[in-house]
Design an enzyme around this catalytic site. Structure first.
Site, short mmCIF file in Angstrom:
data_model
loop_
_atom_site.label_atom_id
_atom_site.label_comp_id
_atom_site.label_asym_id
_atom_site.label_seq_id
_atom_site.Cartn_x
_atom_site.Cartn_y
_atom_site.Cartn_z
N HIS A 96 36.51 30.07 41.00
CA HIS A 96 36.60 29.58 42.38
C HIS A 96 35.21 29.42 42.98
CE1 HIS A 96 40.89 29.95 42.50
NE2 HIS A 96 40.92 31.27 42.47
N HIS A 123 37.95 35.10 37.01
CA HIS A 123 38.86 34.27 37.81
C HIS A 123 38.18 33.86 39.12
CE1 HIS A 123 42.81 32.96 39.43
NE2 HIS A 123 42.29 33.35 40.58
N GLU A 124 37.64 34.83 39.82
CA GLU A 124 37.00 34.52 41.10
C GLU A 124 35.70 33.74 40.90
OE1 GLU A 124 38.70 34.92 43.61
OE2 GLU A 124 40.20 36.28 42.80
#
Length: 379
Positions: free
Chosen positions: A36, A32-33
């Site tokens: 980003h 998920h990170e």
């Protein structure tokens, strides 16, 4: 049992529960990170920190771009902090950005166009869905896909299927006009259609009959003793009737299967969340870290592929949860950016601050509710 044996037993039990949980959560949070991070870098934003976990740093290093990569003590999430962020929730620090020189400001997150900020924020949940596709596809490619023919071996007494006239030996060929190839297609189609009439086309004695079956929500117990609520028609297949077998898939077929499974679980999860708000689903099914840890340890007993599938399912859930338009979550940021795009300028700092405070209350309330459900689940 002596004291040392007692503590050894406790330690072994803790490891059995914690290690699968940490593995699953770390994989999901990292990807998920990473979404980003990669899109932020691509958009020319400087990344100050990439953290798996919160709280005190346990171990970390600086890369050549000045980003601090670290694992922290509380493994219940993570964050990417960009230049110009006031905190790990990506609240813009506009005062700090105004004090930057032109070179620094060009790499600050709040100074980027609304399109680049939105792309960077959306990349996290999108990475969760990509991870799910990759896991489903990889497991299917290496292990094959277990399938069975849609032939009914038994119809549960007093079930919706029995009331509609479905018989043992019937072959389900279509649901609401959608062709059925495998028995699992029936389970997947029904799983989001509680109390919704379904036109079930069956092949019987060389002919075809269409019956109306309305699935009912029932509570069942899985192989680990956990209670699960879901809609069922009451059809049973056996190894003999359905001729269960393992089909090998090519790389392309595996990717397609991964995408189909990701879409199915996304739709299923979204329907579940919607069902909570409409009252069709019980909110007691919302689980937190304790329940996830318990389920992870149970699933781990089935093998590494099973724990990977659980990671894919949870990755979808986290991706969807982050898209909910609550300030502090990715969806909340995207909501603010949508208003900014429509208005031609950002919402005022006061409005955003109030929004973030409301978001914190909502997120903390959800976490507390989930933990309470976990405690109830344990008892």
């Amino acid at each position: 049992m002596d004291v040392s044996s007692f503590f050894a037993m406790i330690w072994d039990s803790a490891l059995i529960k914690i290690v699968p949980f940490l593995f699953v959560l770390t994989v999901i949070v990292f990807f998920h990170e990473l979404g980003h991070f990669l899109v932020g870098r691509l958009c020319g934003i400087r990344v100050l920190a990439f953290s798996v976990g919160f709280g005190p740093e346990l171990v970390g290093f600086n890369d050549s771009h000045g980003t601090r990569w670290k694992f922290c003590a509380i493994p219940l999430g993570g964050y990417v902090k960009f230049l110009g962020d006031e905190n790990v929730a990506s609240t813009p620090d506009r005062a700090a950005v105004e004090k930057m020189d032109d070179a620094e400001r060009s790499m600050a997150f709040p100074a980027k166009s609304v399109g680049r900020r939105a792309a960077t924020v959306a990349a996290g949940p999108i990475a969760n869905f990509i991870l799910a596709i990759a896991i489903f596809a990889g497991v299917a490619y290496f292990n094959g896909r277990v399938v069975g023919d849609p032939v009914v071996a038994e119809v549960r007494a007093e079930s919706p299927a029995a009331e509609a006239g479905v018989l043992a030996g019937d072959r389900i060929v279509a649901l609401d006009g959608n062709p059925v190839a495998y028995f699992s297609d029936i389970l997947e189609y029904v799983s989001t259609r509680a109390d919704v009439p379904i036109a079930v086309e069956v092949e019987r004695a060389g002919g075809r009959v269409t019956l109306q079956v309305t699935p009912r929500t029932v509570t069942q117990t899985d192989g680990f003793g956990n209670e699960i609520k879901g809609p069922l028609m009451g059809l049973v297949a056996t190894r003999e009737s359905a001729a269960f077998r393992t089909e090998k898939l090519s790389a392309l077929q595996s990717i397609r299967y991964g995408a189909e499974q990701t879409w199915f679980f996304t739709h299923h999860t979204a329907s579940f969340i919607g069902g909570i708000f409409t009252g069709n689903q019980g909110a007691e099914q919302i689980g937190g870290p304790i329940r996830i840890a318990g389920i992870s340890s149970q699933v781990a007993t089935l093998g590494f592929s099973a724990i990977l599938i659980l990671a894919a399912q949870l990755s979808i859930s986290i991706g969807l949860l982050n898209l909910v338009p609550i300030p502090m979550l990715d969806g909340g940021h995207l909501l603010f950016y949508a208003f900014e795009a429509l208005r031609g300028r950002p919402l005022s700092e006061k409005v955003q601050e109030v929004g973030f405070r409301i978001g914190i209350v909502l997120v903390l309330s959800l976490m507390l509710f989930a933990v309470w459900n976990d405690i109830t689940w344990l008892t």
